[in-house]
Design a protein around this motif. Structure first.
Motif, short mmCIF file in Angstrom:
data_model
loop_
_atom_site.label_atom_id
_atom_site.label_comp_id
_atom_site.label_asym_id
_atom_site.label_seq_id
_atom_site.Cartn_x
_atom_site.Cartn_y
_atom_site.Cartn_z
N GLY A 107 -70.50 23.93 26.53
CA GLY A 107 -70.12 23.44 24.40
C GLY A 107 -69.06 23.90 24.06
N MET A 108 -68.10 24.93 24.22
CA MET A 108 -66.94 25.91 23.39
C MET A 108 -66.05 25.70 24.20
SD MET A 108 -68.77 27.39 21.49
CE MET A 108 -67.64 28.21 20.79
N THR A 109 -65.45 23.91 24.91
CA THR A 109 -64.68 23.90 25.49
C THR A 109 -64.02 22.53 24.56
OG1 THR A 109 -64.59 24.22 27.40
CG2 THR A 109 -63.31 22.78 27.57
N ALA A 110 -62.26 23.11 23.79
CA ALA A 110 -62.25 21.29 23.37
C ALA A 110 -60.82 20.68 24.58
CB ALA A 110 -61.11 22.23 22.76
N ALA A 111 -60.96 19.21 23.68
CA ALA A 111 -60.36 18.67 25.15
C ALA A 111 -58.70 18.36 24.45
CB ALA A 111 -61.26 16.92 25.08
N VAL A 112 -58.01 17.99 25.29
CA VAL A 112 -56.78 17.57 24.76
C VAL A 112 -56.55 16.85 25.54
CG1 VAL A 112 -54.63 18.69 25.22
CG2 VAL A 112 -55.84 20.12 24.84
N SER A 113 -56.48 15.40 25.18
CA SER A 113 -56.64 14.09 25.34
C SER A 113 -55.56 13.60 25.85
CB SER A 113 -57.37 13.52 24.94
OG SER A 113 -57.84 11.59 25.50
N ILE A 114 -55.49 13.09 27.68
CA ILE A 114 -54.22 13.12 28.59
C ILE A 114 -54.08 11.55 28.52
CG2 ILE A 114 -52.78 12.88 30.06
CD1 ILE A 114 -52.67 15.67 28.59
N GLU A 115 -53.55 10.26 28.51
CA GLU A 115 -53.30 9.06 28.25
C GLU A 115 -53.66 8.96 30.11
OE1 GLU A 115 -50.12 6.97 25.76
OE2 GLU A 115 -48.98 8.28 26.91
N ARG A 116 -53.86 7.96 30.58
CA ARG A 116 -54.72 8.16 31.90
C ARG A 116 -52.97 7.31 32.81
NH1 ARG A 116 -59.02 4.58 30.54
NH2 ARG A 116 -57.44 2.54 30.58
N CYS A 117 -52.39 7.12 32.53
CA CYS A 117 -51.12 6.47 32.27
C CYS A 117 -50.34 8.39 33.33
CB CYS A 117 -49.86 5.89 32.32
SG CYS A 117 -49.67 6.43 30.28
N ARG A 118 -50.92 9.06 32.45
CA ARG A 118 -49.79 10.25 32.43
C ARG A 118 -51.06 11.37 33.61
NH1 ARG A 118 -48.68 13.52 29.52
NH2 ARG A 118 -49.61 12.21 27.68
N ALA A 119 -52.56 10.88 34.28
CA ALA A 119 -53.11 11.53 34.45
C ALA A 119 -53.10 11.32 35.88
CB ALA A 119 -54.41 12.09 33.53
N GLN A 120 -53.32 12.38 37.18
CA GLN A 120 -53.26 11.83 38.69
C GLN A 120 -53.68 13.30 39.47
OE1 GLN A 120 -54.24 8.44 40.52
NE2 GLN A 120 -54.93 10.74 41.89
N ASP A 121 -55.25 13.42 39.74
CA ASP A 121 -55.22 14.36 40.71
C ASP A 121 -54.67 14.65 41.56
OD1 ASP A 121 -55.81 17.18 41.06
OD2 ASP A 121 -58.89 16.71 41.26
N ILE A 122 -53.93 15.10 42.61
CA ILE A 122 -53.29 14.57 44.06
C ILE A 122 -54.58 15.82 45.60
CG2 ILE A 122 -51.40 15.13 45.73
CD1 ILE A 122 -49.66 14.81 43.06
N ASP A 123 -55.10 15.11 45.79
CA ASP A 123 -55.85 15.39 47.03
C ASP A 123 -56.15 14.92 47.86
OD1 ASP A 123 -57.61 17.87 45.26
OD2 ASP A 123 -59.45 16.29 44.55
N ASN A 124 -55.46 13.54 48.10
CA ASN A 124 -54.80 13.12 49.56
C ASN A 124 -53.76 12.30 49.51
OD1 ASN A 124 -55.64 11.06 48.13
ND2 ASN A 124 -57.63 11.00 48.74
N GLU A 125 -52.97 11.94 50.29
CA GLU A 125 -52.03 11.43 50.38
C GLU A 125 -52.03 9.80 49.61
OE1 GLU A 125 -49.36 12.41 52.07
OE2 GLU A 125 -49.41 13.30 53.48
N ASN A 126 -53.01 9.08 49.70
CA ASN A 126 -53.69 8.18 48.75
C ASN A 126 -53.14 9.05 47.42
OD1 ASN A 126 -53.28 5.93 50.09
ND2 ASN A 126 -55.20 6.33 50.69
N ASP A 127 -53.73 10.10 46.87
CA ASP A 127 -52.87 10.44 45.34
C ASP A 127 -51.80 10.35 45.07
OD1 ASP A 127 -55.96 10.22 44.88
OD2 ASP A 127 -56.19 12.72 45.01
N TRP A 128 -51.39 11.58 46.83
CA TRP A 128 -49.88 11.33 46.66
C TRP A 128 -49.05 10.41 45.68
CZ3 TRP A 128 -47.97 16.52 47.20
CH2 TRP A 128 -46.47 17.22 47.52
N GLN A 129 -48.76 9.44 47.10
CA GLN A 129 -48.20 7.83 46.71
C GLN A 129 -48.54 7.25 45.49
OE1 GLN A 129 -49.41 5.59 50.00
NE2 GLN A 129 -49.03 7.11 51.42
N ARG A 130 -49.34 7.48 44.66
CA ARG A 130 -49.69 6.92 43.43
C ARG A 130 -49.11 7.81 42.34
NH1 ARG A 130 -55.89 4.82 40.94
NH2 ARG A 130 -54.72 4.62 38.61
#
Length: 239
Positions: free
Chosen positions: A202-225
């Motif tokens: 409840g004490m964390t501010a949000a820095v909103s990132i556009e979806r087109c600039r946000a991609q977590d990379i955990d696997n090969e599909n994520d990397w390619q995307r």
């Protein structure tokens, strides 16, 4: 003192050597290092790693590697808070050995090593949020692509069942927007990191990132995307 800490252990499993694998012309960690430096927010940009090769590459792109992370903080179960606490304590110990205690870390930003879409301006906005609000953290988040209130699961018969059936008839525009960690960065006060305060307290501010600039990379599909998103972003910016 404000520091950036980029955790980058050598033993990534799903994508071997992920943190220094080449992404669009340079090791992927270089994008995070360069964004941190370009933001102008930090007195020090550090890479916390247990791996000598990662350390050498990080220094090549402008980061400091004043310590090698202990092995007990470099396994699959090591948490971000533990890594951040170790980095802050290491920097404070070095500062106190040559200066007064007042020269220690006041704020630290955890920047992920595999965040090539990160923007220096967003890092700066995170610092502004941390400074302007009475908060412990400022976290980069992005909105879910689809309303999570409409999520479904498979039952024992492999049939679809809504997780929240009470929203089955609710119009999408009437549903509360929901967000998730964008996998880019998290600012925090030194006190919050050192005391391992929960991020979602409840004490964390949000820095909103556009979806087109946000991609977590955990696997090969994520990397390619992420590569496709990166190229599209660069193409759009060049117009």
């Amino acid at each position: 003192m404000r520091i950036a800490v980029i955790p980058a252990r050598g033993g990534s499993k799903r994508i071997p050597r992920k943190n220094i694998r080449f992404f669009e012309g340079q090791p992927i960690i270089a994008w995070s290092i360069q964004a941190a430096i370009t933001s102008g927010c930090f007195d020090k940009v550090l890479v916390s790693t247990d791996d000598e090769e990662i350390a050498a590459i990080s220094r090549q792109y402008g980061a400091d590697t004043p310590f090698i992370r202990p092995s007990e903080l470099a396994d699959d179960f090591s948490g971000t808070a533990d890594v951040m606490r170790h980095a802050i304590q290491s920097v404070n110990a070095a500062a106190n050995s040559i200066m007064s205690a007042s020269s220690g870390v006041t704020a630290a930003c955890c920047i992920y090593a595999t965040a090539p879409l990160i923007c220096p301006e967003d890092i700066g906005m995170g610092l502004k949020q941390l400074n302007n609000g009475s908060c412990d953290y400022a976290l980069a988040v992005t909105e879910f692509e689809f309303p999570i209130q409409r999520a479904v699961r498979l039952d024992e018969n492999n049939h679809l069942v809504m997780l929240n059936p009470e929203f089955s008839g609710t119009r999408s525009q009437d549903l509360v927007p929901t967000f998730h960690d964008a996998g880019q960065f998290c600012w925090g006060t030194a006190e919050a990191w050192l005391h391992a305060k929960p991020i979602y307290n409840g004490m964390t501010a949000a820095v909103s990132i556009e979806r087109c600039r946000a991609q977590d990379i955990d696997n090969e599909n994520d990397w390619q995307r992420a590569e496709l998103m990166f190229r599209a972003s660069r193409s759009q910016n060049s117009r």
